[in-house]
Each structure stands twice: as C-alpha cells, then as structure tokens.
Design a protein around this motif. Structure first.
Motif, PDB file in Angstrom:
ATOM      1  N   ILE A  69       0.843  -1.206   0.000  1.00  0.00           N
ATOM      2  CA  ILE A  69       0.000   0.000   0.000  1.00  0.00           C
ATOM      3  C   ILE A  69       0.876   1.253   0.000  1.00  0.00           C
ATOM      4  CG2 ILE A  69      -2.050  -0.982   1.138  1.00  0.00           C
ATOM      5  CD1 ILE A  69      -0.999   0.229   3.799  1.00  0.00           C
ATOM      6  N   LEU A  71       1.103   4.896   1.898  1.00  0.00           N
ATOM      7  CA  LEU A  71       0.561   5.701   2.993  1.00  0.00           C
ATOM      8  C   LEU A  71       1.136   7.107   2.929  1.00  0.00           C
ATOM      9  CD1 LEU A  71       0.817   3.210   5.980  1.00  0.00           C
ATOM     10  CD2 LEU A  71      -1.276   4.023   4.862  1.00  0.00           C
ATOM     11  N   SER A  72       0.362   8.076   3.366  1.00  0.00           N
ATOM     12  CA  SER A  72       0.910   9.410   3.545  1.00  0.00           C
ATOM     13  C   SER A  72       0.510   9.911   4.924  1.00  0.00           C
ATOM     14  CB  SER A  72       0.420  10.352   2.448  1.00  0.00           C
ATOM     15  OG  SER A  72      -0.977  10.365   2.420  1.00  0.00           O
ATOM     16  N   GLN A  73       0.939  11.110   5.257  1.00  0.00           N
ATOM     17  CA  GLN A  73       0.776  11.723   6.587  1.00  0.00           C
ATOM     18  C   GLN A  73       1.762  11.060   7.560  1.00  0.00           C
ATOM     19  OE1 GLN A  73      -0.917  14.423   7.262  1.00  0.00           O
ATOM     20  NE2 GLN A  73      -1.988  14.571   5.323  1.00  0.00           N
ATOM     21  N   ALA A  76       0.580   8.990  10.653  1.00  0.00           N
ATOM     22  CA  ALA A  76      -0.095   7.746  10.260  1.00  0.00           C
ATOM     23  C   ALA A  76       0.943   6.714   9.821  1.00  0.00           C
ATOM     24  CB  ALA A  76      -1.098   8.025   9.139  1.00  0.00           C
ATOM     25  N   TYR A  80       1.785   3.222  11.721  1.00  0.00           N
ATOM     26  CA  TYR A  80       1.689   1.948  10.995  1.00  0.00           C
ATOM     27  C   TYR A  80       2.974   1.138  11.202  1.00  0.00           C
ATOM     28  CZ  TYR A  80       1.400  -1.499   7.259  1.00  0.00           C
ATOM     29  OH  TYR A  80       1.374  -2.676   6.565  1.00  0.00           O
ATOM     30  N   ASP A 106       0.889  15.826  17.922  1.00  0.00           N
ATOM     31  CA  ASP A 106      -0.184  16.558  17.228  1.00  0.00           C
ATOM     32  C   ASP A 106      -0.009  18.067  17.361  1.00  0.00           C
ATOM     33  OD1 ASP A 106      -1.350  14.202  16.443  1.00  0.00           O
ATOM     34  OD2 ASP A 106      -2.907  14.201  17.976  1.00  0.00           O
TER      35      ASP A 106
ATOM     36  N   LEU B  75      -7.140  14.232  18.291  1.00  0.00           N
ATOM     37  CA  LEU B  75      -6.809  12.844  17.925  1.00  0.00           C
ATOM     38  C   LEU B  75      -6.099  12.110  19.059  1.00  0.00           C
ATOM     39  CD1 LEU B  75      -5.700  13.111  14.179  1.00  0.00           C
ATOM     40  CD2 LEU B  75      -7.979  12.766  15.145  1.00  0.00           C
ATOM     41  N   GLN B  79      -7.707   8.766  20.670  1.00  0.00           N
ATOM     42  CA  GLN B  79      -6.936   7.519  20.732  1.00  0.00           C
ATOM     43  C   GLN B  79      -6.692   7.070  22.175  1.00  0.00           C
ATOM     44  OE1 GLN B  79      -4.130   6.888  17.102  1.00  0.00           O
ATOM     45  NE2 GLN B  79      -4.365   9.089  17.295  1.00  0.00           N
ATOM     46  N   GLU B  83      -7.867   3.444  23.583  1.00  0.00           N
ATOM     47  CA  GLU B  83      -6.992   2.487  24.255  1.00  0.00           C
ATOM     48  C   GLU B  83      -7.456   2.146  25.665  1.00  0.00           C
ATOM     49  OE1 GLU B  83      -2.953   3.941  23.738  1.00  0.00           O
ATOM     50  OE2 GLU B  83      -2.952   3.299  21.650  1.00  0.00           O
ATOM     51  N   LEU B  95      -4.595  -3.771  10.257  1.00  0.00           N
ATOM     52  CA  LEU B  95      -3.558  -2.748  10.430  1.00  0.00           C
ATOM     53  C   LEU B  95      -3.480  -1.760   9.269  1.00  0.00           C
ATOM     54  CD1 LEU B  95      -0.659  -4.785  12.122  1.00  0.00           C
ATOM     55  CD2 LEU B  95      -2.509  -3.465  13.176  1.00  0.00           C
ATOM     56  N   LYS B  96      -3.719  -2.240   8.042  1.00  0.00           N
ATOM     57  CA  LYS B  96      -3.672  -1.324   6.900  1.00  0.00           C
ATOM     58  C   LYS B  96      -4.857  -0.360   6.928  1.00  0.00           C
ATOM     59  CE  LYS B  96      -0.910  -4.427   4.110  1.00  0.00           C
ATOM     60  NZ  LYS B  96      -0.836  -5.384   3.000  1.00  0.00           N
ATOM     61  N   ARG B  98      -6.403   0.550   9.686  1.00  0.00           N
ATOM     62  CA  ARG B  98      -6.114   1.481  10.791  1.00  0.00           C
ATOM     63  C   ARG B  98      -5.255   2.632  10.286  1.00  0.00           C
ATOM     64  NH1 ARG B  98      -6.568  -0.749  16.020  1.00  0.00           N
ATOM     65  NH2 ARG B  98      -4.917   0.456  16.992  1.00  0.00           N
ATOM     66  N   ALA B  99      -4.240   2.273   9.480  1.00  0.00           N
ATOM     67  CA  ALA B  99      -3.340   3.297   8.944  1.00  0.00           C
ATOM     68  C   ALA B  99      -4.119   4.269   8.056  1.00  0.00           C
ATOM     69  CB  ALA B  99      -2.201   2.644   8.169  1.00  0.00           C
ATOM     70  N   GLN B 100      -5.042   3.729   7.253  1.00  0.00           N
ATOM     71  CA  GLN B 100      -5.826   4.604   6.379  1.00  0.00           C
ATOM     72  C   GLN B 100      -6.758   5.516   7.186  1.00  0.00           C
ATOM     73  OE1 GLN B 100      -7.365   1.452   3.925  1.00  0.00           O
ATOM     74  NE2 GLN B 100      -5.894   1.853   2.275  1.00  0.00           N
ATOM     75  N   ARG B 102      -6.131   6.654  10.169  1.00  0.00           N
ATOM     76  CA  ARG B 102      -5.276   7.712  10.722  1.00  0.00           C
ATOM     77  C   ARG B 102      -4.852   8.700   9.636  1.00  0.00           C
ATOM     78  NH1 ARG B 102      -2.479   3.531  14.150  1.00  0.00           N
ATOM     79  NH2 ARG B 102      -3.250   3.868  16.280  1.00  0.00           N
ATOM     80  N   MET B 103      -4.575   8.186   8.437  1.00  0.00           N
ATOM     81  CA  MET B 103      -4.137   9.038   7.325  1.00  0.00           C
ATOM     82  C   MET B 103      -5.219  10.061   6.976  1.00  0.00           C
ATOM     83  SD  MET B 103      -2.906   7.719   3.561  1.00  0.00           S
ATOM     84  CE  MET B 103      -4.515   7.238   2.933  1.00  0.00           C
ATOM     85  N   ASP B 106      -5.522  12.595   9.866  1.00  0.00           N
ATOM     86  CA  ASP B 106      -4.423  13.573   9.856  1.00  0.00           C
ATOM     87  C   ASP B 106      -4.565  14.556   8.692  1.00  0.00           C
ATOM     88  OD1 ASP B 106      -3.305  12.428  12.075  1.00  0.00           O
ATOM     89  OD2 ASP B 106      -1.758  11.313  11.014  1.00  0.00           O
ATOM     90  N   HIS B 107      -5.024  14.059   7.559  1.00  0.00           N
ATOM     91  CA  HIS B 107      -5.210  14.932   6.395  1.00  0.00           C
ATOM     92  C   HIS B 107      -6.186  16.059   6.738  1.00  0.00           C
ATOM     93  CE1 HIS B 107      -5.853  16.316   2.333  1.00  0.00           C
ATOM     94  NE2 HIS B 107      -7.125  15.977   2.357  1.00  0.00           N
TER      95      HIS B 107
END
Lengths: 217, 217
Positions: A69, A71-73, A76, A80, A106, B75, B79, B83, B95-96, B98-100, B102-103, B106-107
C-alpha cells in the motif's frame, strides 16, 4: 513476490520536516528502504505533478510505499510502522504517557508545522520570516510548558518516542527561521540530546541522497 | 476518590470542529461527561485567559480532564479513549485500514482545519471566505480521491472510525464557508449517512449547553 520482501520506498524531500520524522522512525526501527526524491521547489513543485498525484493525492511528502500500500501523513506512517514493526517501540507502554506522546506530536504536526511550511508561506504574502516566527514562538511557548511536566532526558521520560521524532525537525525549522531559542531551555536540551543519537544523524537533511552539495555535512 | 469514579470534564466550544470530534467519540463510546464551555469569541477569546492556560497551555479547545490527567489535541484524546475504553472500537482491527483511518484523520486535522480555523483567519487578513474556501477545496479534492479507494458506507468500509469523526465536522465547516460540495459526491454521501447516527446528532453544534438560542435546532 511477497510484499514483505520488497523494500519500502520513501517519497521525500531532504529538507521537509515531515519527511525527516519518518526517516528517523525507519532508522530507529532498522528498516532498510529506498528513497525517491520529490523536489518541492523544482518545476513549480514536483509534488504537484500528475505522476506524483497518483502516488499521493494530497500532493505532499512524505509518502511511503510499503507492504503493498501507499501511505501518507507522517504520524499515520509512523504509527503503521509501530503496529507492524513494534521494536524498538516509539510509543510508551503506559497509556497516559502514550497519550502525552501523541498530544505533543499533534501539537507540532497540526498546531505549528502547517502554519510555517513553505507552500503555505508562499501564499500568505507579506513578511514570511515574521509570520513563521510568530507561529513557531507561540507553539514553542506552550510546548516548553508541557515538556516541563512530561520530559526526562527526552520528551516523554527517558525513552525516545514519536514526540521526539516531531521535535527535532521542528527545532531545525525554527533555526532556519531564526527563532530565538533562549526562552525554551527544555526544548533546546532535549533537541541536543536527541541529535547525539545515530538515527537522528543519518536521517538529517544534510545527509540525504537529494541534499545539494553545498548543504552537505 | 478513585479517578475512575470522577466524570470526565470536556472543555469545549459548541462550534469548534475539533471539540465536536471528541464529543462524537464520547457519545459513541457511551462515556458520561460534564462540559465546561470555553467561548472562543467572548472577552477576546476565553481560551487565552490565564485560568484556561493552566488547563491547556496550547490555549485551544478541546481539552479533556480524565483519569487524573488533562489531555488536549483531539486525535490524541480520541486515541486515549480508544486504548482505555475500546468498545465500540474507533480504529479498524486490520492494520492497513487502521493506517488509512489515521491518514484521513491527519489529512483533515493537520492538512485542512488549521488553515481555515477562526483564530487563524483573523490573522490572515484580506478575504477570509475566499481563503478558507481555497484550503477546504484543495483538501476535499484529495480526500474525495482517497475515499474512492477506502470507503464503504463510511470513510473506511462499513464501520464508523476516527476518520468519520473528523469528516463530519469538516463538512460542517465547509458549509459555513459556503464551499460548493457538488464535486465531492463520496464525501457528501458519507457525511449524510453519518448524520443519521445518534452519536453525531447529540454531539452536533446546534445541541450543546453553550449553543446560543438562535442557533439551536
């Protein structure tokens, strides 16, 4: 080929503070990767090219191609990496300390950096240096107070965390914008301690494949 | 008294999009809390008062007093809730994904919101509406493309995630700034689906303790 066998590719710019954060994470975790430089100034900004827009529609660096994949940011990406390659950890085990590490990250990533980055400053017009200084100073004032409660040798106690990965590149930006750092002894002390670590050195803007010869060190 | 028995206190402003994100998280997780309104416009901004600076040196809302600590940055707060109070989850298990999540978060949180918030717009001068529209439009263009890959009913598949908590308040801001949403059918569709959920309704700016009577709905 299994995606685990393919080296990750980091799209980055030597001087981008967001890219530097990710380079530190990759170095600390010992992840080998290739770099694909994206020059934010050349050709009106290569991040705006049609080619790069396919990689990252946000038209920003860093972006990381990893595990099949893209990813950006920066935060994030770092989280990952943390969840897929947990050693050494970049978020403390204690849940309150984890929250503080994210809070400081942040604060820098959304509270300071966006208001002093180059693409943005171009659009503000007027006195860029003064504008950048105002936002960094205001952000550092708060950060200094917060660190007085959370810091040990580093931002959160004595363990390197994601917050430190954000701190060092932001102090580097502050120096570029000639911010007086004297009022921030805690920030300055932690920054100095972190710059002694190899992961922060090899990832430094002065040592990247796309660093111009005159800026190398 | 055990900190677990003390109700969390949310320092917030009814119309702050960052506060709204946290209110949605609290509602989804069924966490009872008290609100302490901080009026960002009154008295030159109550977030700048000496009193509030002790609560949050960053001089921003939201801040959440919980479990004996005070956290800020939406954020980081969300989070921490995730948790410590994992049900229902706000980050996907994969996990992928989750990353998206967060991405996308953050964007919005660092790529769009900081360049269209009120405190900032006051300082830019010139045509505030135009400025806000430019940044929201640019951010939404990228977001629309990303969502075409990640979305189901919501931002990431069919489960509500942290990304959705960021999306709805940002669309609300876009509407306030009269951004034409026609070019963003995916954003518009997801926003509509989310606004049907109770947690997004009870946390809405038009239904808070500090919402002025003329804006109540």
């Amino acid at each position: 080929m299994s995606t685990a066998l393919v080296k990750p590719v980091l799209y980055s710019y030597f001087r981008s503070s967001c890219s530097w954060r990710v380079r530190i994470a990759l170095a600390l975790k010992g992840i080998a990767y290739d770099q694909e430089p994206v020059n934010l100034l050349k050709d009106g900004g290569q991040q705006f090219s049609t080619e790069f827009q396919v990689v990252n529609p946000m038209q920003q660096v860093p972006a990381l191609k990893i595990d099949g994949i893209i990813l950006s940011q920066s935060l994030a990406i770092i989280q990952y990496l943390e969840e897929t390659r947990p050693n050494p950890r970049l978020l403390p085990q204690d849940l309150k300390k984890r929250a503080q590490a994210r809070m400081i990250s942040d604060h820098i990533v959304s509270g300071i950096q966006p208001l002093q980055n180059l693409t943005f400053l171009k659009q503000v017009g007027g006195e860029k240096l003064e504008w950048a200084q105002r936002y960094i100073t205001c952000g550092f004032k708060a950060l200094e107070r917060i660190l007085q409660h959370t810091a040990g040798r580093y931002c959160i106690g004595d363990e390197v965390s994601m917050a430190d990965l954000c701190l060092v590149p932001q102090v580097y930006n502050a120096e570029r914008f000639k911010v007086d750092l004297a009022p921030y002894p805690t920030i300055t002390r932690i920054n100095k301690a972190l710059l002694e670590l190899e992961a922060f050195q090899v990832s430094h803007p002065c040592r990247q494949p796309d660093t111009p010869a005159e800026l190398r060190a």
